[in-house]
Scaffold this motif. Structure first.
Motif, PDB file in Angstrom:
ATOM      1  N   GLU A 115       2.019  16.229  -3.566  1.00  0.00           N
ATOM      2  CA  GLU A 115       3.018  17.097  -2.947  1.00  0.00           C
ATOM      3  C   GLU A 115       4.416  16.677  -3.368  1.00  0.00           C
ATOM      4  N   VAL A 116       5.262  17.667  -3.615  1.00  0.00           N
ATOM      5  CA  VAL A 116       6.670  17.356  -3.887  1.00  0.00           C
ATOM      6  C   VAL A 116       7.408  17.318  -2.557  1.00  0.00           C
ATOM      7  N   ARG A 117       8.598  16.748  -2.594  1.00  0.00           N
ATOM      8  CA  ARG A 117       9.376  16.701  -1.357  1.00  0.00           C
ATOM      9  C   ARG A 117       9.932  18.092  -1.058  1.00  0.00           C
TER      10      ARG A 117
ATOM     11  N   GLU B 122       0.844  -1.188   0.000  1.00  0.00           N
ATOM     12  CA  GLU B 122       0.000   0.000   0.000  1.00  0.00           C
ATOM     13  C   GLU B 122       0.884   1.244   0.000  1.00  0.00           C
TER      14      GLU B 122
ATOM     15  N   SER C   4      -2.276   5.371   1.676  1.00  0.00           N
ATOM     16  CA  SER C   4      -3.244   4.821   2.618  1.00  0.00           C
ATOM     17  C   SER C   4      -4.628   5.367   2.290  1.00  0.00           C
ATOM     18  N   PRO C   5      -5.684   4.664   2.729  1.00  0.00           N
ATOM     19  CA  PRO C   5      -7.028   5.189   2.495  1.00  0.00           C
ATOM     20  C   PRO C   5      -7.222   6.578   3.108  1.00  0.00           C
ATOM     21  N   GLU C   6      -6.367   6.918   4.071  1.00  0.00           N
ATOM     22  CA  GLU C   6      -6.452   8.265   4.645  1.00  0.00           C
ATOM     23  C   GLU C   6      -5.827   9.292   3.712  1.00  0.00           C
TER      24      GLU C   6
ATOM     25  N   LEU D  29      -2.504   9.412   2.722  1.00  0.00           N
ATOM     26  CA  LEU D  29      -1.115   9.773   2.993  1.00  0.00           C
ATOM     27  C   LEU D  29      -0.188   8.753   2.363  1.00  0.00           C
ATOM     28  N   ARG D  30       0.920   9.252   1.839  1.00  0.00           N
ATOM     29  CA  ARG D  30       1.922   8.340   1.304  1.00  0.00           C
ATOM     30  C   ARG D  30       2.805   7.836   2.431  1.00  0.00           C
ATOM     31  N   LEU D  31       3.714   6.924   2.089  1.00  0.00           N
ATOM     32  CA  LEU D  31       4.515   6.286   3.137  1.00  0.00           C
ATOM     33  C   LEU D  31       5.298   7.299   3.962  1.00  0.00           C
ATOM     34  N   ASP D  32       5.744   8.372   3.309  1.00  0.00           N
ATOM     35  CA  ASP D  32       6.541   9.346   4.050  1.00  0.00           C
ATOM     36  C   ASP D  32       5.698  10.484   4.609  1.00  0.00           C
ATOM     37  N   GLY D  33       4.373  10.378   4.473  1.00  0.00           N
ATOM     38  CA  GLY D  33       3.512  11.387   5.057  1.00  0.00           C
ATOM     39  C   GLY D  33       3.078  12.483   4.112  1.00  0.00           C
ATOM     40  N   ARG D  34       3.533  12.414   2.857  1.00  0.00           N
ATOM     41  CA  ARG D  34       3.058  13.413   1.900  1.00  0.00           C
ATOM     42  C   ARG D  34       1.701  13.011   1.373  1.00  0.00           C
ATOM     43  N   ARG D  35       0.979  13.965   0.807  1.00  0.00           N
ATOM     44  CA  ARG D  35      -0.230  13.645   0.065  1.00  0.00           C
ATOM     45  C   ARG D  35       0.178  13.406  -1.393  1.00  0.00           C
TER      46      ARG D  35
ATOM     47  N   VAL E 160      11.600   4.473  -2.451  1.00  0.00           N
ATOM     48  CA  VAL E 160      10.713   3.351  -2.142  1.00  0.00           C
ATOM     49  C   VAL E 160       9.596   3.265  -3.180  1.00  0.00           C
TER      50      VAL E 160
END
Lengths: 961, 244
Positions: B18-20, B2, B5-7, B9-15, B172
């Protein structure tokens, strides 16, 4: 937006790597409460403002108390992200269930992304272990909620069974309770207590009730089992070759005998006895240590146990005998044992004991409570033993306050833990199915045991249906790619009472002497669009399940019985395969199109057969049928020449009372020419479509293959055939088909019996994705076809839906959905479909067994039976009329461990498959006809079983069965 | 796996869109004519520019425009595993070419005939999206060197995982095996100077992903322009007031 960085160290393939990942902290993560005034409210804002309190759960509560959480009385739950990811890492199934709860808005479960919230993120401190850090994160989330919602009605309660964690939470100013204490405080729902799982770390308050149940205080308890070794020790042991890893398969008839198929030993390892099994349950992946060779044993019970499953039933005493009716010949451990030929080494096989459990396979078990002595007063806590209908599962001790209610019910139970000190695993009650022996309950039970989803379709699924009443619209007609075939004379032929008609045929004579033949299949994909809830639900169900008295649909009823069903005299959408064939059944050209058809008749097999046979009927439709039949016979002939097998299965048909749904009569299912005719065209359509889709999508077509059986699989058949003087050639499917044709015995049923036995030697046909195998492996053995797929029953099989989409994409009608293009998801899909398909078959058979049992409950009959296998103390018979197979005992049951009775009256000749009495007066030979007496007995409460005895000369041997 | 997430958010917390975190610094090395250091999250790149100067190999000299020469390299310590990377392996030759081509599209080479511009790009730390980061760093270094350009070239990657278009994949997400689309853009003219994709995508999804990547480029361009302005302002302060 804030940023933080974390440093991890990680090993991959032994190397130490420094992994460095970004971790963004956000200020836009909401709390999800409707009572909150500072956070933005959206779709995911589910926590009610009227709730008494919000529950925040920790990882162990989620992992162990899922059945409690799934109860509708539990709502307004906050699941921190850290809990969700821990659950995902530790138990996929539980994670799936938790995700379903979150997705169900009515349950008001909210996922709080605490790991990415700027105020709730906690950094691992120096020397802190992951578990402590996660517990701290959960506590931080609790305190954050408390201050965030300060002054508003619902407050937050941390549910944790870890006493230390709860104490720390209270120190930090958060409210915390154990699950047990919380459920006790819910005086409005006292029945919730039954659902509380008894796990190891119940802590303080909850330890009480489980301790008083069994044998007194913890300290005085005797250790009954050896300790399980830790994961690190197991891994080291496995690497050194001290231990062997494998999946534990428990003997169907003896739950204290099991096998572990280990690759490192190359043989099956036998595990015998409660102590050596060491709390492993069927399906667990275990680590096994081999015993020294001098302690190796043969499978329990001496000489005649070394083979197959049924004779285990013969040999075992009544307590451990067969379940309801003859068991299905698949996957019994004995069969594998026989293949490996272990029994030859003086009856000794590698024997071992379980030293550790690598992966538990606990699921929910259905069964009933063992009758308990003493009054089970309502409301008082009782600890009865639960007995599963699956004989491979040990008894489970549960606790309940409603013993009186559950005593004569079929219930479902889950295992929570199994301590070294307790003889039986401990579990908790989940739900009641109904009264024992009730037909509906037992049906429900067999559906559950086969993992079949019988829940009604959800609203989201039903929303995907077109508005009712539905009819073909002008827009459908106007589509340029949809051919209007309503002028054709189309008809369908199906079993009597069939309401989900998914195929229809037409046959028109062309001026050039050829025939135009069309197979029209319901256009299900016109209504089931990819990735909709309807599609996902259908993909999960995989297939419709047909029981004797009911049908569990894959698609909702309006689609199944109306919109997609190709009923007579209404316009319906179809996907058509149209061929031009010469009178000698050679295909001149083929053509695929979506179409609109109007069936002129929905016939049943007997009706169609009667029309074709009646010389007075010469209407156009009957003529069409005759033409179709003539061509089908030629194709069938050709197929047989190619080496397709004609196999037989002992299918029976029940006549069911329309009111009570109880079986009134049972008989063999009759196969007519009309059945074979339809089958032939369906095969042709499937093969044509398989070729077409494979041409366009060589790497992602969904096909069906039937692997060639291994020579070992034919051994039982060959032995039987040799005993009756028939030579079978199993070199190829063609050779087998020919030798089966030659195998004629004294009576007409003989050949069919041989075919039934041959069918049992076959492997299962399976779905697969074409990209995963090389073309020679696509072969379908039974049909002797290089390619095969399922296209013709999209209403009741999901594979056909996928194939419809592939064909539509091949014709450039619709783009191929993304999931179909992806090899990985196609692999998962075909695995899932194979699983569902097998389960549906098992459920169907189990349903037949159940109804056979109900049918014979009040009547005892004598019927003609054939001996299919000879064993040392009896033989297995097959009763063609009722499709029953079961053991007939000739000798008394042996005492446990005493070996064969010296006074045994019978001598077995394995080679000639005969059994002769000592005085030579009686001889039974395999495939002989005998008359058996069939009746239902109940040797154990709630375990009725079908008992077969010899009818004619039963008086001469006293005391068997 | 995954990745979103269904919420949301990506693994690192970005939507997903969003760029890093982007960081850039100009004129970090003083011997070079122009240099820039750029961070896109954990991907860190150093670019240096020499020139325009006389063409070192006469025969290569072009009479009507400047010769652009580019060299890409990856530091041994840039990935988790320390590995000596040979110069001129297939990947770095390809990347050098890609960077050179997108820079040539921006540089006004016809103003500098018979000269040579050298661009050296070195990856110090790799965490996905190195291609985009290299192009961005090279643009800034060229700007620092004062090479005349049509526009700042900005580059950004986008992918498609779990049925969601994702902007600026990290390592990742990049190794998930899904499509990875790198776009370089002249933002003012909205002209694409580079478009590369691994794996395949259906056409309608491709357009969505391309649109997202272009939006990402524009956002990055705006950020880089801001950084460039700030750098220039600082230099102006150092040099003293300039009267126009």
């Amino acid at each position: 937006m804030y940023q933080q960085k974390q440093f991890f160290k990680k090993t991959r393939g032994g190397k130490i790597l420094k992994v460095h990942r970004e971790h963004y902290l956000r200020d836009d993560i909401v709390c999800g409460s409707l009572a909150c005034t500072t956070c933005a409210h959206g779709d995911s804002t589910v926590l009610s403002s009227e709730a008494a309190q919000y529950l925040l759960i920790d990882t162990n509560v989620a992992l162990h108390q899922m059945d409690l959480l799934e109860n509708a009385a539990i709502a307004d739950v906050i699941v921190p992200e850290v809990v969700l990811s821990e659950v995902q890492a530790r138990n996929k199934a539980i994670h799936g269930r938790l995700r379903l709860l979150v997705a169900d808005k009515s349950r008001r479960f909210f996922v709080f992304s605490n790991e990415h919230h700027k105020d709730t993120f906690v950094k691992t401190e120096k020397g802190e272990i992951v578990n402590d850090r996660n517990d701290r994160a959960i506590r931080r989330a609790t305190t954050w909620y408390q201050s965030h919602l300060a002054g508003k009605t619902p407050d937050v309660l941390l549910l944790t069974n870890d006493a230390d964690n709860a104490r720390r939470a209270r120190d930090e100013g958060a409210a915390a309770q154990t699950v047990y204490a919380y459920v006790q405080s819910r005086t409005d729902k006292p029945e919730l207590l039954d659902f509380v799982a008894r796990t190891g770390d119940t802590g303080g308050e909850a330890a009480g009730p489980s301790a008083e149940g069994d044998a007194g205080p913890q300290a005085k308890r005797r250790m009954l089992y050896a300790e399980h070794k830790g994961m690190a020790e197991l891994t080291a042991g496995l690497q050194k070759g001290l231990f062997h890893q494998g999946k534990l398969r428990v003997n169907r008839f003896n739950c204290f005998e099991a096998y572990v198929g280990s690759q490192s030993v190359g043989k099956e390892i036998l595990i015998q006895g409660r102590e050596d099994l060491n709390r492993a349950v069927d399906g667990d992946v275990v680590a096994v240590e081999l015993l020294p060779p001098e302690q190796w044993k043969g499978p329990e019970g001496g000489i005649f146990r070394e083979h197959d499953e049924e004779e285990e039933g013969v040999a075992e005493n009544a307590e451990e005998g067969a379940g309801l009716a003859p068991e299905i010949a698949e996957d019994a451990p004995g069969a594998a044992l026989e293949n490996l030929d272990i029994g030859k080494e003086g009856g000794r096989v590698p024997t071992g004991r379980v030293v550790g459990i690598i992966k538990r396979n606990w699921r929910n078990y259905a069964g009933s409570l063992e009758p308990m002595k003493g009054p089970g007063g309502s409301g008082a806590m009782a600890h009865p033993l639960f007995v599963s209908v699956d004989r491979r599962v040990p008894k489970i001790r549960i606790q309940t306050r409603q013993l009186a209610n559950l005593a004569d019910k079929r219930i479902i139970v889950a295992i929570d833990k199994w301590d070294r000190t307790s003889r039986y695993p401990e579990g908790h009650y989940i739900k009641t199915l109904g009264d024992i022996g009730d037909r509906a309950t037992e049906s429900e039970l067999l559906l559950m045991e086969n993992d079949i989803n019988t829940r009604p379709f959800s609203q989201a699924v039903l929303n995907c249906l077109p508005p009712l009443p539905w009819s073909v619209s002008d827009a459908d007609v106007a589509k340029p790619w949809r051919a209007d075939l309503r002028n054709l004379r189309v008809c369908s032929v199906d079993p009597i009472g069939c309401r989900d008609i998914d195929d229809a045929l037409h046959c028109t004579a062309l001026p050039n002497g050829n025939f135009e033949i069309g197979v029209h299949i319901a256009d299900v994909t016109n209504f089931v669009h990819p990735e909709t809830p309807l599609d996902l639900e259908a993909a999960d169900r995989g297939t419709s399940v047909y029981l004797v008295e009911r049908r569990i649909d894959m698609l909702p009823k309006p689609l199944t019985e109306d919109i997609c069903s190709l009923r007579a005299d209404v316009d319906r959408l179809a996907f058509s395969v149209i061929w031009e064939m010469t009178p000698s059944a050679d295909i001149v050209k083929s053509h695929y199109t979506k179409s609109i058809i109007r069936s002129s008749a929905a016939l049943s097999y007997p009706e169609a057969q009667a029309r074709m046979d009646d010389p007075h009927m010469s209407d156009p439709l009957t003529e069409d049928l005759r033409n179709l039949n003539r061509l089908a016979k030629i194709m069938r002939q050709r197929r047989t020449e190619r080496g397709a097998l004609t196999l037989a299965s002992p299918e029976v048909k029940f006549e069911i009372d329309t009111e009570t749904h109880n079986p009134l009569d049972v008989g063999m299912y009759q196969i007519r020419e009309a059945n074979q005719m339809i089958e032939e065209y369906m095969l042709l359509a499937n093969v044509s479509v398989a070729e077409k889709i494979l041409k366009h999508f060589p790497s992602c077509s969904l096909l069906r293959r039937h692997p060639v059986p291994t020579p070992q699989m034919f051994e039982p058949l060959l032995r039987t055939a040799a005993a009756v003087g028939i030579e079978l050639d199993v070199g190829s499917s063609k050779a087998l088909a020919d030798s089966l044709d030659r195998a004629q015995g004294s009576d007409p049923y003989f050949n069919k019996l041989i075919r039934i036995l041959a069918t049992r030697c076959m492997t299962q046909a399976v779905y697969f994705c074409s990209g995963e195998l090389s073309p020679p492996e696509y072969h379908h053995y039974g049909l002797a076809s290089p390619l095969y797929t399922h296209f013709t029953s999209p209403i009741r099989r999901y594979a056909d839906v996928v194939v419809h989409r592939l064909l539509a994409a091949a014709l450039n009608l619709t783009p191929l959905p993304e999931r179909t293009r992806d090899k990985k998801s196609m692999h998962d899909l075909s695995d899932g479909l194979n699983y569902r398909h097998r389960n549906a078959q098992m459920a169907g058979r189990a349903s037949v067994e159940l109804h056979t049992l109900i049918f014979f409950k009040d009547r005892a009959v004598d019927a003609e039976a054939r001996i299919v296998k000879v064993r040392s103390n009896g033989f297995i018979v097959f009763v063609p009329k009722y499709g029953i197979e079961g053991p007939v005992y000739l000798t008394k049951k042996p005492d446990k461990g005493a070996g064969p009775d010296p006074n045994d009256d019978f001598v077995v000749d394995e080679e000639h498959q005969t059994i002769t009495s000592k005085d030579k007066r009686q001889t039974y030979k395999v495939l002989d006809t005998v008359t058996v007496h069939i009746e239902v007995q109940e040797p154990q409460p709630h375990r009725p079983k079908l008992i077969l005895t010899l009818a004619s000369d039963s008086k001469e041997q006293d005391g068997f069965a | 796996m995954e990745y979103v997430s269904p919420e949301g958010l990506r693994l690192d917390g970005r939507r997903p869109k969003e760029v890093r975190q982007l960081k850039c610094e100009l004129a970090v090395l003083h011997r070079a004519d122009g240099s820039a250091y750029l961070e896109m999250g954990n991907t860190k790149v150093l670019a240096t520019v020499y020139g325009p100067h006389e063409v070192s190999q006469r025969s290569q000299s072009l009479h009507d425009r400047a010769l652009v020469h580019c060299e890409y390299s990856m530091a041994t310590f840039s990935t988790g595993e320390r590995r000596r990377r040979p110069k001129g392996d297939r990947r770095s030759v390809e990347l050098s070419l890609v960077i050179r081509q997108s820079m040539e599209a921006a540089i006004l080479t016809h103003l500098l005939p018979r000269t040579q511009i050298d661009i050296y790009v070195q990856v110090l730390q790799a965490d996905g999206g190195t291609r985009a980061a290299c192009i961005n760093a090279a643009t800034l270094a060229l700007a620092d060197a004062g090479v005349p350009m049509r526009d700042l070239v900005a580059s950004c990657a986008a992918g498609y995982l779990n049925g969601t278009p994702l902007l600026d994949l990290n390592y990742v997400e990049d190794s998930a095996g899904g499509p990875d689309l790198t776009v370089a853009l002249l933002p003012k003219a909205e002209k694409v100077t580079l478009l590369q994709m691994d794996s395949k995508l259906p056409l309608d999804t491709f357009e969505a992903v391309l649109g997202l990547a272009m939006d990402g480029c524009k956002a990055i361009a705006a950020h880089m322009r801001q950084a460039l302005l700030e750098h220039t302002r600082k230099q102006a302060v150092v040099r003293g007031p300039v009267r126009l």
